[in-house]
Every structure is written in structure tokens, then in C-alpha cells.
Design a protein around this motif. Sequence first.
Motif, PDB file in Angstrom:
ATOM      1  N   ALA A 188     -20.708  42.508 -35.032  1.00  0.00           N
ATOM      2  CA  ALA A 188     -21.600  42.058 -33.966  1.00  0.00           C
ATOM      3  C   ALA A 188     -20.958  40.943 -33.148  1.00  0.00           C
ATOM      4  N   SER A 189     -20.282  40.035 -33.824  1.00  0.00           N
ATOM      5  CA  SER A 189     -19.609  38.939 -33.120  1.00  0.00           C
ATOM      6  C   SER A 189     -18.509  39.475 -32.215  1.00  0.00           C
ATOM      7  N   GLN A 190     -17.769  40.468 -32.693  1.00  0.00           N
ATOM      8  CA  GLN A 190     -16.709  41.066 -31.877  1.00  0.00           C
ATOM      9  C   GLN A 190     -17.290  41.756 -30.654  1.00  0.00           C
ATOM     10  N   ALA A 191     -18.385  42.480 -30.822  1.00  0.00           N
ATOM     11  CA  ALA A 191     -19.007  43.166 -29.698  1.00  0.00           C
ATOM     12  C   ALA A 191     -19.511  42.170 -28.661  1.00  0.00           C
ATOM     13  N   ARG A 192     -20.097  41.086 -29.115  1.00  0.00           N
ATOM     14  CA  ARG A 192     -20.612  40.073 -28.186  1.00  0.00           C
ATOM     15  C   ARG A 192     -19.472  39.401 -27.435  1.00  0.00           C
ATOM     16  N   ALA A 193     -18.331  39.267 -28.106  1.00  0.00           N
ATOM     17  CA  ALA A 193     -17.159  38.661 -27.454  1.00  0.00           C
ATOM     18  C   ALA A 193     -16.476  39.619 -26.482  1.00  0.00           C
ATOM     19  N   ASP A 194     -16.697  40.929 -26.672  1.00  0.00           N
ATOM     20  CA  ASP A 194     -16.038  41.943 -25.852  1.00  0.00           C
ATOM     21  C   ASP A 194     -16.927  42.487 -24.742  1.00  0.00           C
TER      22      ASP A 194
ATOM     23  N   PRO B 118     -27.689  37.828 -31.713  1.00  0.00           N
ATOM     24  CA  PRO B 118     -27.011  38.032 -32.996  1.00  0.00           C
ATOM     25  C   PRO B 118     -27.916  38.781 -33.976  1.00  0.00           C
ATOM     26  N   LEU B 119     -27.326  39.277 -35.040  1.00  0.00           N
ATOM     27  CA  LEU B 119     -28.113  39.976 -36.055  1.00  0.00           C
ATOM     28  C   LEU B 119     -29.180  39.059 -36.616  1.00  0.00           C
ATOM     29  N   ALA B 120     -30.384  39.596 -36.799  1.00  0.00           N
ATOM     30  CA  ALA B 120     -31.496  38.844 -37.373  1.00  0.00           C
ATOM     31  C   ALA B 120     -32.515  39.841 -37.904  1.00  0.00           C
ATOM     32  N   ARG B 121     -33.543  39.309 -38.581  1.00  0.00           N
ATOM     33  CA  ARG B 121     -34.542  40.186 -39.200  1.00  0.00           C
ATOM     34  C   ARG B 121     -35.153  41.155 -38.190  1.00  0.00           C
ATOM     35  N   ASP B 122     -35.485  40.690 -36.989  1.00  0.00           N
ATOM     36  CA  ASP B 122     -36.133  41.553 -36.011  1.00  0.00           C
ATOM     37  C   ASP B 122     -35.156  42.051 -34.953  1.00  0.00           C
ATOM     38  N   GLN B 123     -33.875  41.866 -35.179  1.00  0.00           N
ATOM     39  CA  GLN B 123     -32.882  42.291 -34.194  1.00  0.00           C
ATOM     40  C   GLN B 123     -31.646  42.830 -34.909  1.00  0.00           C
ATOM     41  N   ASN B 124     -31.843  43.929 -35.635  1.00  0.00           N
ATOM     42  CA  ASN B 124     -30.723  44.526 -36.352  1.00  0.00           C
ATOM     43  C   ASN B 124     -30.008  45.537 -35.470  1.00  0.00           C
ATOM     44  N   TRP B 125     -28.723  45.673 -35.695  1.00  0.00           N
ATOM     45  CA  TRP B 125     -27.902  46.634 -34.956  1.00  0.00           C
ATOM     46  C   TRP B 125     -27.652  47.800 -35.905  1.00  0.00           C
TER      47      TRP B 125
ATOM     48  N   GLY C  51     -29.255  79.630 -43.048  1.00  0.00           N
ATOM     49  CA  GLY C  51     -30.357  80.555 -42.849  1.00  0.00           C
ATOM     50  C   GLY C  51     -31.728  79.921 -42.814  1.00  0.00           C
ATOM     51  N   LYS C  52     -31.804  78.598 -42.868  1.00  0.00           N
ATOM     52  CA  LYS C  52     -33.082  77.896 -42.857  1.00  0.00           C
ATOM     53  C   LYS C  52     -33.198  77.031 -41.605  1.00  0.00           C
ATOM     54  N   PRO C  53     -34.424  76.852 -41.080  1.00  0.00           N
ATOM     55  CA  PRO C  53     -34.595  75.951 -39.937  1.00  0.00           C
ATOM     56  C   PRO C  53     -34.244  74.524 -40.333  1.00  0.00           C
ATOM     57  N   ALA C  54     -33.672  73.786 -39.400  1.00  0.00           N
ATOM     58  CA  ALA C  54     -33.274  72.410 -39.665  1.00  0.00           C
ATOM     59  C   ALA C  54     -33.636  71.532 -38.478  1.00  0.00           C
ATOM     60  N   VAL C  55     -34.035  70.302 -38.763  1.00  0.00           N
ATOM     61  CA  VAL C  55     -34.307  69.303 -37.734  1.00  0.00           C
ATOM     62  C   VAL C  55     -33.457  68.075 -38.022  1.00  0.00           C
ATOM     63  N   HIS C  56     -32.762  67.576 -37.009  1.00  0.00           N
ATOM     64  CA  HIS C  56     -31.904  66.404 -37.130  1.00  0.00           C
ATOM     65  C   HIS C  56     -32.464  65.286 -36.260  1.00  0.00           C
ATOM     66  N   THR C  57     -32.478  64.058 -36.767  1.00  0.00           N
ATOM     67  CA  THR C  57     -33.029  62.932 -36.009  1.00  0.00           C
ATOM     68  C   THR C  57     -32.065  61.756 -35.976  1.00  0.00           C
ATOM     69  N   LEU C  58     -32.194  60.957 -34.938  1.00  0.00           N
ATOM     70  CA  LEU C  58     -31.464  59.692 -34.798  1.00  0.00           C
ATOM     71  C   LEU C  58     -32.451  58.643 -34.336  1.00  0.00           C
ATOM     72  N   VAL C  59     -32.565  57.553 -35.075  1.00  0.00           N
ATOM     73  CA  VAL C  59     -33.452  56.444 -34.725  1.00  0.00           C
ATOM     74  C   VAL C  59     -32.626  55.170 -34.697  1.00  0.00           C
ATOM     75  N   LEU C  60     -32.686  54.424 -33.584  1.00  0.00           N
ATOM     76  CA  LEU C  60     -31.937  53.180 -33.452  1.00  0.00           C
ATOM     77  C   LEU C  60     -32.774  51.993 -33.901  1.00  0.00           C
ATOM     78  N   GLY C  61     -32.088  50.882 -34.204  1.00  0.00           N
ATOM     79  CA  GLY C  61     -32.724  49.695 -34.765  1.00  0.00           C
ATOM     80  C   GLY C  61     -33.379  48.804 -33.738  1.00  0.00           C
ATOM     81  N   GLY C  62     -33.027  47.494 -33.767  1.00  0.00           N
ATOM     82  CA  GLY C  62     -33.684  46.497 -32.936  1.00  0.00           C
ATOM     83  C   GLY C  62     -33.764  46.886 -31.463  1.00  0.00           C
ATOM     84  N   ALA C  63     -34.852  46.476 -30.788  1.00  0.00           N
ATOM     85  CA  ALA C  63     -35.166  46.944 -29.440  1.00  0.00           C
ATOM     86  C   ALA C  63     -34.054  46.654 -28.433  1.00  0.00           C
ATOM     87  N   ALA C  64     -33.552  45.403 -28.386  1.00  0.00           N
ATOM     88  CA  ALA C  64     -32.530  45.048 -27.403  1.00  0.00           C
ATOM     89  C   ALA C  64     -31.241  45.826 -27.650  1.00  0.00           C
ATOM     90  N   TYR C  65     -30.847  45.906 -28.911  1.00  0.00           N
ATOM     91  CA  TYR C  65     -29.648  46.668 -29.247  1.00  0.00           C
ATOM     92  C   TYR C  65     -29.833  48.139 -28.919  1.00  0.00           C
TER      93      TYR C  65
END
Length: 345
Positions: free
Chosen positions: A239-245, A252-259, A309-323
Motif C-alpha cells: 500500500a505504501s508503494q502504491a501511494r508513493a507511485d 492507508p490500510l485501516a479497519r474500514d479501508q482495506n485494499w 458439465g455443471k452451471p457455474a457462477v464466478h464473483t469478484l467483490v472489492l474491499g474498502g470503498a475508496a480503494y
Amino acid sequence: MIGERVRRAVNVALCLTAVVGTGWGGYETYSVLSARSEINAACAGLVPVGKGEGERTFFEAFVTLEPDTRPVQPDEHWAFERSYRPTVDTPLGHGIPGLASDSGVKVKLTCAGKVRRNGAPVEEITAYAGSTTTGYTPVFKGRGQVSGDTRDVLASIAVDVANRTAERLGCESRLPDAPAGIPQAVEDLTPAPRASGTCGWYAKARDQDVLLPDRVVGTRADPDVWTESCGLLMSQVGASQARADGYGDLDPLARDQNWSASLDSWFGTEAENVTLPRLGTDDPVEAAPGKAGRSDEKPAWWASSVCHGKPAVHTLVLGGAAYAERAAPHFAKIFRAYAEDTDKS
């Protein structure tokens, strides 16, 4: 997620008892029962008694008959400090459709023989056995794991309950005996370049994108399970590298702001009831098989396919709102790579 859905399903057996030792323990109406005949009577003859010797361990067992119309939702995997560790259920293997969590074991048995109960078809039997201390709720979730011996006993109980239910209903199929030495639920975070199993595809898909999480948590792939998962989690260093880049506007990472990101797949009958969360409402988005889409309120996507041969569903859910808002465009290629890899495995 198992508890509420199973409790509201068609319950053939609901039993709280002692895995080992000679008696029961519990509260209120459970009182103290010691005779094996009383245990069998209370559990409708579905839960075995007298397994093993040693210290008494409390558990609860449930049976569900499928198809079941209750919704299921993805687990969200996140960790922003060492004390918060996500876990991913590990497959039992040995030809048994089953998963071990940090507090219990769940197995599925395909009910061959065109069986019906109360006029409804029975396609699958799901049995769950979980460890408790108070007699009401599993207590290990997120706070350590049951011992290996207890996990093996719970697996044996879940298999026995499924097989005894199958016999009672007239299903032709049975599960093999539960194995010993079942691995615990996976909680070790692995650097993205060394990802394997259900997260193996991510090592290549991530490339050098600094906004994408740099750690994963997943399990070995198993064609017998009905669901699988891969969690992507950013470290403090990442996270620090991403913020620097160039992403310094992100908190930053926190309880209500996870990446983080959670990728899950469901197969067969489980794929028919997948939903995605909506912020500020109890009305979820239905991730219907044969379709694809996203939830606007919370960055989450789903796609569907056919696996083995079976139906499948794939999902993606992201974390903290800002991220989630900033990183969402970067995850298009990630979700595509995940769905394609799952279809091939």
C-alpha cells in the motif's frame, strides 16, 4: 454463512452433543443426557456416538436437503494487520465433496435414485458438524482453529450423518469414509509471485500493477467441491508503494479501508442462489447463472459458465470503498483471468 442458511433449510437432524466421552452437555432443554439410547433418540439416529476417547468436545450437526432456495453470498477476505487473518476453507479430498473451516466440516452427497421427500425432489444431502463451547454457536471463526484430532472427528461425523440420512431417505449413493489428517483451513498469506492452487492464475495476471494486492490466500483446487475461493490482500508495504507511485489520494490500510478483493466460484445447485451485496439495503443483486453483470452500489461483478458439465457462477467483490472505486478498472483483467482459469481447472 453456513449457520443461518442451514438452520432455515429442511432440517432432518439438529443435534448438540459430545464428540467424545460418555455424555452430553448443554443448556436448558438439553440438560444432561448420558445413555447412548438417549443420544440416538435426540439425534434421530443420524449422529454416531462414542467416537474415540479423551476430552469431551461439543459440536452441533445439521442436515440440509437440496435444492435449497436460500441465497449464498461471497465471503470477503481482508487483513490489514497481523491480528486479522482471513481463512479459506480447505477441501477434504479423497473423493469426498467436502470443506473444512476453522471450526467445522461440511460435506455433500449426491442423492441418486430419484428420491422425493414431502413431494419435493432430493438432489443432494448436505451435512455439517461444527465445534462449539456454549452449545449454540461455533466460536473459532477468526479466533484460531480446532485441533487436527477434533477436525478429523467432525469430518467423520459429517460423513456419517450424510450417509445415514441417505440410507433413511432411500438414496443409492454413499460417501467414502472420512480421511484422517485433514489440513486446517488455510490462513497463511502468500506473496503474489508464489501464488498457487485456487490463486495460481494470479501470479501472471497481476504483472507489475502496484494497485493490485501483493498477497493471496487460497487452497489447492479440488474438482469435487461445490465452491472455491481466492482472497487478494494488500500488505502495508504494498500500500505504501502504491501511494508513493501515484495513488497518494488513497487512505492507508485501516479497519474500514482495506485494499482487498475476494474471488469465489460456485458449481452445480449452489450456483443457482448466489447474490452480491448492495450498500445500504437488504435487497441483494442476484448473480443468475447464464448471465453476467455487476452491483453498482458496491464494486462487485459476476459471470457465469459451465464447469465439468455443471452451471457455474464466478464473483469478484472489492474491499474498502475508496480503494474499490479507484482500483475497479484494474480488476477487469483480473476477473477475466480468474474466470477463464476456473473454467479450465
